[in-house]
Design a protein around this motif. Structure first.
Motif, PDB file in Angstrom:
ATOM      1  N   ALA A 218      13.675  -1.108   0.309  1.00  0.00           N
ATOM      2  CA  ALA A 218      15.048  -1.427   1.067  1.00  0.00           C
ATOM      3  C   ALA A 218      14.755  -1.703   2.573  1.00  0.00           C
ATOM      4  O   ALA A 218      15.161  -2.487   3.219  1.00  0.00           O
ATOM      5  N   TRP A 219      13.970  -0.769   3.000  1.00  0.00           N
ATOM      6  CA  TRP A 219      13.648  -0.960   4.499  1.00  0.00           C
ATOM      7  C   TRP A 219      12.800  -2.262   5.153  1.00  0.00           C
ATOM      8  O   TRP A 219      12.968  -2.897   5.781  1.00  0.00           O
ATOM      9  N   THR A 220      11.692  -2.596   3.881  1.00  0.00           N
ATOM     10  CA  THR A 220      11.087  -3.407   4.175  1.00  0.00           C
ATOM     11  C   THR A 220      11.572  -4.783   3.979  1.00  0.00           C
ATOM     12  O   THR A 220      11.212  -5.893   4.715  1.00  0.00           O
ATOM     13  N   ALA A 221      12.656  -5.007   3.272  1.00  0.00           N
ATOM     14  CA  ALA A 221      13.373  -6.267   2.801  1.00  0.00           C
ATOM     15  C   ALA A 221      12.521  -7.102   2.361  1.00  0.00           C
ATOM     16  O   ALA A 221      11.709  -7.087   1.470  1.00  0.00           O
ATOM     17  N   ARG A 222      12.112  -8.536   2.760  1.00  0.00           N
ATOM     18  CA  ARG A 222      11.354  -9.422   2.206  1.00  0.00           C
ATOM     19  C   ARG A 222      10.127  -9.546   2.889  1.00  0.00           C
ATOM     20  O   ARG A 222       9.122 -10.478   2.536  1.00  0.00           O
ATOM     21  N   ARG A 223       9.641  -8.524   3.887  1.00  0.00           N
ATOM     22  CA  ARG A 223       8.464  -8.642   4.635  1.00  0.00           C
ATOM     23  C   ARG A 223       7.145  -8.340   3.406  1.00  0.00           C
ATOM     24  O   ARG A 223       7.459  -7.442   2.601  1.00  0.00           O
ATOM     25  N   PRO A 224       5.975  -8.844   3.732  1.00  0.00           N
ATOM     26  CA  PRO A 224       4.903  -8.402   3.180  1.00  0.00           C
ATOM     27  C   PRO A 224       4.744  -6.909   3.397  1.00  0.00           C
ATOM     28  O   PRO A 224       5.063  -6.270   4.381  1.00  0.00           O
ATOM     29  N   LEU A 225       4.307  -6.201   2.196  1.00  0.00           N
ATOM     30  CA  LEU A 225       4.116  -4.520   2.103  1.00  0.00           C
ATOM     31  C   LEU A 225       3.063  -4.170   1.538  1.00  0.00           C
ATOM     32  O   LEU A 225       2.592  -4.523   0.234  1.00  0.00           O
ATOM     33  N   ALA A 226       2.145  -3.246   2.205  1.00  0.00           N
ATOM     34  CA  ALA A 226       0.970  -2.715   1.530  1.00  0.00           C
ATOM     35  C   ALA A 226       1.134  -1.116   1.435  1.00  0.00           C
ATOM     36  O   ALA A 226       1.665  -0.702   2.525  1.00  0.00           O
ATOM     37  N   VAL A 227       1.152  -0.510   0.657  1.00  0.00           N
ATOM     38  CA  VAL A 227       1.409   0.860   0.179  1.00  0.00           C
ATOM     39  C   VAL A 227       0.218   1.620   0.104  1.00  0.00           C
ATOM     40  O   VAL A 227      -0.391   1.302  -1.474  1.00  0.00           O
ATOM     41  N   LEU A 228      -0.056   2.729   0.581  1.00  0.00           N
ATOM     42  CA  LEU A 228      -1.344   3.590   0.379  1.00  0.00           C
ATOM     43  C   LEU A 228      -0.570   4.838  -0.153  1.00  0.00           C
ATOM     44  O   LEU A 228      -0.033   5.528   0.433  1.00  0.00           O
ATOM     45  N   ASP A 229      -0.783   5.159  -1.371  1.00  0.00           N
ATOM     46  CA  ASP A 229      -0.421   6.567  -1.980  1.00  0.00           C
ATOM     47  C   ASP A 229      -1.396   6.891  -3.027  1.00  0.00           C
ATOM     48  O   ASP A 229      -2.013   6.154  -3.611  1.00  0.00           O
ATOM     49  N   ASP A 230      -1.228   8.426  -3.324  1.00  0.00           N
ATOM     50  CA  ASP A 230      -2.082   8.773  -4.487  1.00  0.00           C
ATOM     51  C   ASP A 230      -1.332   9.065  -5.615  1.00  0.00           C
ATOM     52  O   ASP A 230      -1.722   9.493  -6.544  1.00  0.00           O
ATOM     53  N   GLU A 231      -0.170   8.355  -5.696  1.00  0.00           N
ATOM     54  CA  GLU A 231       0.684   8.481  -6.862  1.00  0.00           C
ATOM     55  C   GLU A 231       1.737   7.331  -7.130  1.00  0.00           C
ATOM     56  O   GLU A 231       2.518   7.282  -6.379  1.00  0.00           O
ATOM     57  N   PHE A 232       1.378   6.645  -8.147  1.00  0.00           N
ATOM     58  CA  PHE A 232       2.364   5.501  -8.618  1.00  0.00           C
ATOM     59  C   PHE A 232       2.679   5.627  -9.931  1.00  0.00           C
ATOM     60  O   PHE A 232       1.996   6.109 -10.835  1.00  0.00           O
ATOM     61  N   GLY A 233       3.823   5.338 -10.368  1.00  0.00           N
ATOM     62  CA  GLY A 233       4.168   5.153 -11.652  1.00  0.00           C
ATOM     63  C   GLY A 233       3.615   4.169 -12.549  1.00  0.00           C
ATOM     64  O   GLY A 233       3.136   3.308 -11.838  1.00  0.00           O
ATOM     65  N   GLY A 234       3.887   4.141 -13.710  1.00  0.00           N
ATOM     66  CA  GLY A 234       3.494   3.273 -14.731  1.00  0.00           C
ATOM     67  C   GLY A 234       4.159   1.754 -14.462  1.00  0.00           C
ATOM     68  O   GLY A 234       3.460   0.912 -14.733  1.00  0.00           O
ATOM     69  N   LYS A 235       5.209   2.015 -14.070  1.00  0.00           N
ATOM     70  CA  LYS A 235       6.184   0.548 -13.886  1.00  0.00           C
ATOM     71  C   LYS A 235       6.050  -0.002 -12.543  1.00  0.00           C
ATOM     72  O   LYS A 235       6.465  -1.042 -12.401  1.00  0.00           O
ATOM     73  N   ASP A 236       5.535   0.904 -11.720  1.00  0.00           N
ATOM     74  CA  ASP A 236       5.221   0.296 -10.211  1.00  0.00           C
ATOM     75  C   ASP A 236       4.417  -0.807 -10.118  1.00  0.00           C
ATOM     76  O   ASP A 236       4.835  -1.740  -9.343  1.00  0.00           O
ATOM     77  N   PRO A 237       3.337  -1.027 -10.842  1.00  0.00           N
ATOM     78  CA  PRO A 237       2.600  -2.310 -10.605  1.00  0.00           C
ATOM     79  C   PRO A 237       3.538  -3.723 -11.072  1.00  0.00           C
ATOM     80  O   PRO A 237       3.298  -4.769 -10.331  1.00  0.00           O
ATOM     81  N   PHE A 238       4.212  -3.391 -12.074  1.00  0.00           N
ATOM     82  CA  PHE A 238       5.033  -4.498 -12.436  1.00  0.00           C
ATOM     83  C   PHE A 238       6.201  -4.983 -11.623  1.00  0.00           C
ATOM     84  O   PHE A 238       6.411  -6.064 -11.135  1.00  0.00           O
ATOM     85  N   ALA A 239       6.792  -4.022 -10.958  1.00  0.00           N
ATOM     86  CA  ALA A 239       7.741  -4.130  -9.911  1.00  0.00           C
ATOM     87  C   ALA A 239       7.106  -4.796  -8.870  1.00  0.00           C
ATOM     88  O   ALA A 239       7.697  -5.803  -7.910  1.00  0.00           O
ATOM     89  N   ALA A 240       5.917  -4.538  -8.359  1.00  0.00           N
ATOM     90  CA  ALA A 240       5.343  -5.193  -6.998  1.00  0.00           C
ATOM     91  C   ALA A 240       4.910  -6.328  -7.300  1.00  0.00           C
ATOM     92  O   ALA A 240       4.889  -7.358  -6.374  1.00  0.00           O
ATOM     93  N   ASP A 241       4.445  -6.798  -8.426  1.00  0.00           N
ATOM     94  CA  ASP A 241       4.188  -7.909  -9.082  1.00  0.00           C
ATOM     95  C   ASP A 241       5.342  -9.036  -9.010  1.00  0.00           C
ATOM     96  O   ASP A 241       5.428 -10.177  -8.464  1.00  0.00           O
ATOM     97  N   GLN A 242       6.374  -8.203  -9.399  1.00  0.00           N
ATOM     98  CA  GLN A 242       7.982  -9.383  -9.423  1.00  0.00           C
ATOM     99  C   GLN A 242       8.234  -9.393  -7.905  1.00  0.00           C
ATOM    100  O   GLN A 242       8.808 -10.374  -7.577  1.00  0.00           O
ATOM    101  N   ARG A 243       8.221  -8.458  -7.087  1.00  0.00           N
ATOM    102  CA  ARG A 243       8.385  -8.769  -5.542  1.00  0.00           C
ATOM    103  C   ARG A 243       7.473  -9.693  -5.164  1.00  0.00           C
ATOM    104  O   ARG A 243       7.936 -10.593  -4.340  1.00  0.00           O
ATOM    105  N   THR A 244       6.211  -9.844  -5.378  1.00  0.00           N
ATOM    106  CA  THR A 244       5.212 -10.750  -4.866  1.00  0.00           C
ATOM    107  C   THR A 244       5.839 -12.175  -5.336  1.00  0.00           C
ATOM    108  O   THR A 244       5.719 -13.250  -4.674  1.00  0.00           O
TER     109      THR A 244
END
Length: 276
Positions: A218-244
């Motif tokens: 929500a904070w990033t809006a439509r800007r490109p975003l890279a996230v470094l984190d040690d925990e992602f959920g199983g659905k997060d890669p699909f959501a990231a692909d959809q944003r892309t």
């Protein structure tokens, strides 16, 4: 010496308790598995004690390929003597990688892939110190507002790495530490206290998603975003692909929780930024 007594039978057993940091002839048992994983077991007192552990490993693992007792070099010394290095076949040196189940070892293995050799350094008091992390005493409000005291482990290399990223993108904190990340962590890493933070109430996985990502998106809006984190959920890669696909390039870079942020993570983000 420690003597244990069975109160019902009267049987006793006496054990010699050995402080691993005071071993006079420290060795580690290096174990290579069929998938290329390299694990370090120990430390032990001498090569014979290290080698005797190999039979136990063989009984517990179906992937064990080879073991080798290896002397430990004193981590307080500034140079490695030639005798500390163990020669390896070049193809094996190229294929080896850390075993994740070895994350709490107090031994650091230095792997020279080009030279086809390795050396072991230790013992260290903790896994964090073996990786170069430094302890910082914290005494103040915790993420939930209650007062806490404890040790926070920070790596001195992380500050320069993150400043390098700041030359190419806008860094923001997105953590349960919230404003404390900029106020307390940043100065200890040599980072500016002016980097913004995205407020989050709690992290963790909920319904297949890392809960921190929703306010970050929500904070990033439509800007490109890279996230470094040690925990992602199983659905997060699909959501990231959809944003892309929707025009907001998104990179989720998982950070190994056993080792923390590494140079390869920074390089992956820099490569991704150059490709935008």
């Amino acid at each position: 010496m420690l003597t244990l007594v069975d109160l019902h039978t009267g049987d006793t057993i006496t054990l010699a308790i050995l402080d691993s940091l005071e071993i006079r002839d420290p060795y580690t048992l290096l174990a290579v598995h069929t998938g290329g994983e390299l694990a370090a077991h120990g430390p032990t007192g001498g090569a014979t004690a290290a080698d005797s552990h190999a039979a136990t490993l063989a009984l517990d693992s179906t992937t064990l390929a080879a073991t080798r007792p290896t002397p430990l070099h004193d981590p307080a010394a500034t140079a490695l003597p030639t005798t500390c290095w163990v020669d390896l076949p070049t193809d094996l040196a190229a294929a080896l990688r850390p075993a994740l189940d070895d994350a709490r070892t107090a031994v650091l293995v230095l792997l020279d892939r080009t030279g086809g050799r390795l050396a072991a350094v230790g013992p260290f008091p903790t896994h964090a110190t073996a990786l170069g992390y430094q302890p910082h005493r914290y005494d103040g409000p915790g993420p939930d507002g209650r007062h806490i005291t404890g040790t926070v482990w920070l790596h001195p290399d992380h500050g320069p790495w993150l400043r390098e990223l700041a030359n190419h993108a806008q860094p923001v904190w997105c953590t349960n530490w919230n404003h404390l990340a900029a106020e307390w962590i940043a100065p200890r890493l040599g980072l500016p206290a002016t980097w913004q933070h995205v407020p989050v109430h709690a992290g963790g996985i909920r319904f297949g998603h890392q809960s921190k990502l929703s306010p970050l998106y929500a904070w990033t809006a439509r800007r490109p975003l890279a996230v470094l984190d040690d925990e992602f959920g199983g659905k997060d890669p699909f959501a990231a692909d959809q944003r892309t696909a929707d025009g907001a390039p998104t990179l989720l870079r998982p950070v190994n929780p056993y080792h923390g942020l590494r140079r390869a993570d920074i390089d992956a983000v820099l490569t991704w930024l150059r490709q935008l």
